[in-house]
Design an enzyme around this catalytic site. Structure first.
Site, short mmCIF file in Angstrom:
data_model
loop_
_atom_site.label_atom_id
_atom_site.label_comp_id
_atom_site.label_asym_id
_atom_site.label_seq_id
_atom_site.Cartn_x
_atom_site.Cartn_y
_atom_site.Cartn_z
N ASP A 165 0.80 -1.23 0.00
CA ASP A 165 0.00 0.00 0.00
C ASP A 165 0.82 1.28 0.00
O ASP A 165 0.28 2.37 0.19
CB ASP A 165 -0.97 0.02 1.19
CG ASP A 165 -0.27 -0.21 2.52
OD1 ASP A 165 0.82 0.36 2.75
OD2 ASP A 165 -0.81 -0.97 3.36
N ARG B 141 1.10 6.88 0.28
CA ARG B 141 0.30 5.83 0.93
C ARG B 141 -1.09 5.86 0.32
O ARG B 141 -1.71 6.91 0.21
CB ARG B 141 0.23 6.09 2.44
CG ARG B 141 -0.63 5.11 3.25
CD ARG B 141 0.01 3.74 3.30
NE ARG B 141 -0.38 3.00 4.49
CZ ARG B 141 -1.52 2.35 4.65
NH1 ARG B 141 -2.45 2.41 3.72
NH2 ARG B 141 -1.75 1.66 5.76
N ASP C 31 -5.25 -1.06 3.30
CA ASP C 31 -4.29 -1.56 4.29
C ASP C 31 -3.92 -2.99 3.93
O ASP C 31 -4.75 -3.90 4.05
CB ASP C 31 -4.90 -1.50 5.69
CG ASP C 31 -3.89 -1.81 6.79
OD1 ASP C 31 -2.70 -1.50 6.58
OD2 ASP C 31 -4.28 -2.34 7.83
N THR C 32 -2.69 -3.19 3.48
CA THR C 32 -2.23 -4.53 3.13
C THR C 32 -1.42 -5.11 4.29
O THR C 32 -0.95 -4.38 5.16
CB THR C 32 -1.35 -4.50 1.87
OG1 THR C 32 -0.22 -3.64 2.08
CG2 THR C 32 -2.15 -3.99 0.67
N GLU D 7 1.50 -6.39 6.66
CA GLU D 7 2.81 -5.78 6.88
C GLU D 7 3.95 -6.74 6.53
O GLU D 7 3.88 -7.94 6.83
CB GLU D 7 2.95 -5.34 8.34
CG GLU D 7 1.92 -4.30 8.78
CD GLU D 7 2.10 -2.98 8.06
OE1 GLU D 7 3.24 -2.65 7.66
OE2 GLU D 7 1.09 -2.27 7.88
N ARG E 137 3.94 10.89 4.66
CA ARG E 137 3.71 10.33 3.34
C ARG E 137 2.48 11.01 2.71
O ARG E 137 1.50 11.31 3.40
CB ARG E 137 3.45 8.82 3.43
CG ARG E 137 4.61 8.03 3.98
CD ARG E 137 4.26 6.56 4.15
NE ARG E 137 3.19 6.36 5.13
CZ ARG E 137 2.85 5.17 5.62
NH1 ARG E 137 3.47 4.07 5.21
NH2 ARG E 137 1.88 5.07 6.52
#
Length: 223
Positions: free
Chosen positions: A105, A116, A121-122, A124, A163
């Site tokens: 992401d 971002r 939300d992928t 980690e 970001r």
């Protein structure tokens, strides 16, 4: 962000999305009454219920079903991205080349800025990658690395890590939406960013879950 399925509803955070559309409705080419040649005006929705739940218009044979005004919520430039009205164009560049893919992401663009993806939300990577983290990064890489992307910003320009926050599109495809729809990402909503599209993204998440796509087939409770 944890989620659960209860009584025919898909719960993510405080938002519930009906799962019955994904379980019982017909494919895109047929509506709930069996009429052929039907499509959703925006997005790759497999059901009439999911299309209308996301605020879009389901039409058959060129006629709308009366559920909406038929103009969708596209970005106004005719490319069908559905990214909104451009948000805050002062946040950063409108186009850029992707020079590095950090994970599923987050990317780095020409000039060194990191971006971002909004509403995504992928898993980690970290020292010990979470389930499907490497798959999400590799899929993201296949979509954007070395390519020129378009960036659409929202109300807030940056996150706590400085970001840029954006909806990213490449070759006519919105990456944020694709990651969720293909089962590589959960939905992560930090208002006000993404307020106009959060229901749509939860509907896509529900469809990916019901279709057992990506991490939904490989991981236990990924979201």
């Amino acid at each position: 962000m944890k989620s659960s399925v209860r009584a025919g509803l898909w719960f993510v955070g405080s938002i519930a999305v009906a799962s019955t559309g994904c379980l019982t409705q017909s494919p895109v080419s047929t509506d709930s009454s069996g009429n052929a040649g039907c499509v959703c005006d925006i997005g790759d929705y497999s059901t009439q219920a999911a299309c209308e739940m996301a605020g879009h218009t389901w039409s058959c044979g060129g006629e709308t079903d009366g559920a909406g005004d038929g103009d969708g919520d596209g970005d106004g430039d005719g490319d069908g991205d559905g990214d909104g009205d451009g948000g805050n164009p002062s946040c950063g560049p409108a186009t850029a080349t992707v020079t590095d893919v950090i994970d599923g992401d987050t990317i780095e663009i020409s000039g060194g800025e990191r971006v971002r993806y909004i509403l995504v939300d992928t898993p980690e990577l970290g020292d010990v990658p979470e389930c499907f983290a490497e798959d999400a990064r590799d899929f993201n890489n296949s979509l954007v690395y070395g390519k020129t992307i378009s960036l659409i910003y929202d109300d807030e320009c940056r996150d706590q890590y400085d970001r840029l926050l954006a909806f990213v599109s490449v070759e006519g495809q919105q990456v944020n939406r694709t990651l969720v729809a293909e089962g590589y990402a959960c939905v992560l909503h930090f208002p006000p960013n993404g307020d106009d599209h959060v229901v749509e993204f939860y509907a896509l998440l529900n469809e990916a879950f019901m279709a057992n796509k990506g991490m939904w087939a490989a991981c236990e409770s990924p979201c």
